[in-house]
Every structure is written in C-alpha cells, then in structure tokens.
Design an enzyme around this catalytic site. Structure first.
Site, PDB file in Angstrom:
ATOM      1  N   LYS A 119       0.879  -1.169   0.043  1.00 49.51           N
ATOM      2  CA  LYS A 119      -0.037   0.092  -0.104  1.00 49.51           C
ATOM      3  C   LYS A 119       0.794   1.272  -0.040  1.00 49.51           C
ATOM      4  CE  LYS A 119      -4.299   0.603   2.530  1.00 49.51           C
ATOM      5  NZ  LYS A 119      -5.153   0.453   3.718  1.00 49.51           N
TER       6      LYS A 119
HETATM    7  O1  G3P Z   1      -8.125   0.901   4.366  1.00 51.49           O
HETATM    8  C1  G3P Z   1      -7.857   1.897   5.069  1.00 51.49           C
HETATM    9  C2  G3P Z   1      -9.169   2.676   5.187  1.00 51.49           C
HETATM   10  O2  G3P Z   1     -10.349   2.165   4.985  1.00 51.49           O
HETATM   11  C3  G3P Z   1      -9.205   3.663   6.395  1.00 51.49           C
HETATM   12  O3  G3P Z   1     -10.537   4.323   6.649  1.00 51.49           O
HETATM   13  O4  G3P Z   1     -12.150   4.757   8.533  1.00 51.49           O
HETATM   14  O5  G3P Z   1      -9.646   5.431   8.612  1.00 51.49           O
HETATM   15  O6  G3P Z   1     -11.051   6.609   7.162  1.00 51.49           O
HETATM   16  P1  G3P Z   1     -11.007   5.341   7.869  1.00 51.49           P
END
Ligand code: G3P
Length: 297
Positions: A119
């Site tokens: 990533k």
């Molecule tokens: O895969 C990472 C992403 O989905 C993080 O999301 O909830 O931290 O905005 P969030």
C-alpha cells in the site's frame, strides 16, 4: 441519497475483463470482491472461514489498534494474516517517506508473503516533510510495478490521483469515501460548488474545491461520487487497475459502492456484522417461528 446513472456499456465491458471473484460455477462469480478493513486476526478469521471476505486491507492505525507496539510485532501480526488469507491479497502499508526507504520497506513487506500487496500513499507527504518530492508515491508505484510487486495506491481523494496511480502501474487504487464526507462536514463552503474533490488549480500549493467533473449531484454524496467518477474514467479508457472503495462508514455506503461500480469494497468488521440484519427480517422470522411451532407437534 446517491443516485448514480446506470452502468454504462463501458463499465459493463470493463467488469467483464476483471478477475472472477468466485469459481466459474458460482452464481455471483463476477461480483465485486469484499475485503475486511482490519489488522485484527480475531475479526478477520471468522469472516474468512465463513466465505464472507476474500482479502484484507490494513494500515498503520489498524495495526496499532490490533495491539502491535513495535515494527517486529507488526510484521508478525501481518505475517499471520498473510498465511491465513493465502493466496488472497492482503494490503500492507508503507510508513517510510523517501523513495529509497519506501522501496526497501516494500521489499521487506513483500517478503512476508507472496499474497502481500504494498500500500503506497499517493503524493509527496508535504505536511510531514515540506521539502518532499510531490511525485514520491507515484515513483515508488512505478518502480514496484517494474519489479512485478503489486501495489494498492492509497489515501486517494480525487480522480487525478487515481488516474496517475493507475498510469504508474498500481494494481488497485483506494479512494477514501468516508473521509471525503468527514472533510466535507468540517470544511466545505455551503455556498461553494458541490463536491470537495480539491484539485490544485494554481502554481501555489493550494487546493481549491471543484465540482465533480463526471458526476454532478448533491454535496452529501461526494464520497460516493468520487468512486463513481474514478470507475467511469477507468471504464472509458479500459484501465484494469481495480477501484477499491475504502473508508466505508455504514451499510448504506456499501450499497452506494455497489451502484457506483467499485471493484472491491473494504469494510470494517463491525459494519459487515450489520449487513444481513433488518428489523423486518427479525419480525418476519418471529412470526414464522411462532407459526412453525405447530409442525413440531
Ligand atoms: O483501508 C483504510 C481505510 O479504509 C481507512 O478508513 O475509517 O480510517 O477513514 P478510515
């Protein structure tokens, strides 16, 4: 509520070229893939064994939340997930900031399992290092593509980031639709144009709100429209980089992602637990069970 146009023939054609999610005989073989957005194997394992998910995405915040307190512990935790999921993909995020350090870390993470997907945050991370090269993420994606290492271009917030990441060779791109909505709630100008796609429009390193080029629509739907816009552009140009809808906050957004044409939905375990439930399903079952009592006599 997000109200997308129907799938265009270009989107349908593009989906036909994507890898199958299930076996040829499976009725939903061409469905989008569902990943768990988690680094906690206790959440991941039951979902995987039940056939609900076929991949995982992690990030440094999720790894810390799952209990890792050192790089060594993080690698052990990620290795356990890679082994469980193999050969399905698990995204592991880079934390280094320079191309040299990122490439070295990518090698280290890729060596943890052949199903590791690296990533790479798109951008130059200038809030972390003001002198950083804004093309850092794209250069790393390009180099990893040349080394045949799969990448997930992450922290994507507009369509140009997604397009350039695909052009650099990313296997998938991750637009963060929930964070778009969070940002909008805090910063967007009520009188401004709908959407908060935030493109850099001048020479100075400032970002300006813009309308979503392809999608229009109401400001509340901006996160979902970002995904639809990327899918539309990728379909027009037959770009096979998968669109991975990330930062999903609720089951309604899951439906929106299915309507937008996302290739992969990564979902927190707590949200997955709620997708099959509905109050009317519960009430219906209560009545059926009461009536079925007669059959046990
Ligand atoms: O895969 C990472 C992403 O989905 C993080 O999301 O909830 O931290 O905005 P969030």
């Amino acid at each position: 509520m997000f109200n997308p146009a129907q799938f265009s023939p270009a989107i349908q054609q593009r989906r036909r070229g994507m890898p199958l999610t299930h076996d040829q005989r499976h009725p939903a073989r061409a469905a989008p893939r569902i990943f768990a957005d988690s680094a906690n194997i206790r959440d991941i394992e039951p979902l995987y064994r039940a056939g609900i998910i076929n991949g995982v995405t992690t990030n440094p915040t999720l790894v810390k939340k799952a209990g890792a307190n050192s790089w060594q512990q993080a690698k052990e935790m990620l290795t356990e997930i890679l082994i469980l999921l193999a050969p399905n993909p698990v995204s592991l995020e880079l934390t280094a900031l320079t191309p040299e350090a990122m490439l070295a870390q990518a090698q280290e993470l890729a060596a943890l399992g052949s199903n590791a997907v690296i990533k790479v945050p798109v951008g130059g991370y200038r809030t972390v290092d003001t002198n950083a090269d804004p093309l850092t993420g794209l250069k790393v994606i390009r180099e990893l593509w040349q080394q045949r290492i799969h990448t997930n271009a992450t922290l994507v917030f507009n369509t140009t980031q997604a397009f350039w990441a695909a052009n650099a060779g990313a296997s998938c791109v991750s637009p963060f639709l929930g964070r778009v909505a969070d940002y909008l709630a805090k910063h967007d100008d009520e009188l401004g144009s709908p959407g908060n796609s935030l493109y850099q429009t001048g020479r100075e390193a400032r970002f300006h709100n813009t309308e979503y080029v392809a999608c229009g629509g109401s400001r509340q739907d901006s996160g979902s429209r970002l995904v639809q816009e990327i899918v539309t552009v990728f379909a027009h140009y037959d770009i096979r980089t998968e669109v991975l809808a990330a930062s999903i906050r609720n089951p309604a957004q899951l439906t929106e992602m299915l309507l937008a044409g996302a290739d992969i939905l990564t979902v927190p375990a707590a949200i997955l637990a709620g997708v099959a439930d509905h109050p009317l399903t519960d009430l219906g079952m209560q009545a059926f069970c009461a009536d079925a009592e007669v059959f046990s006599r």
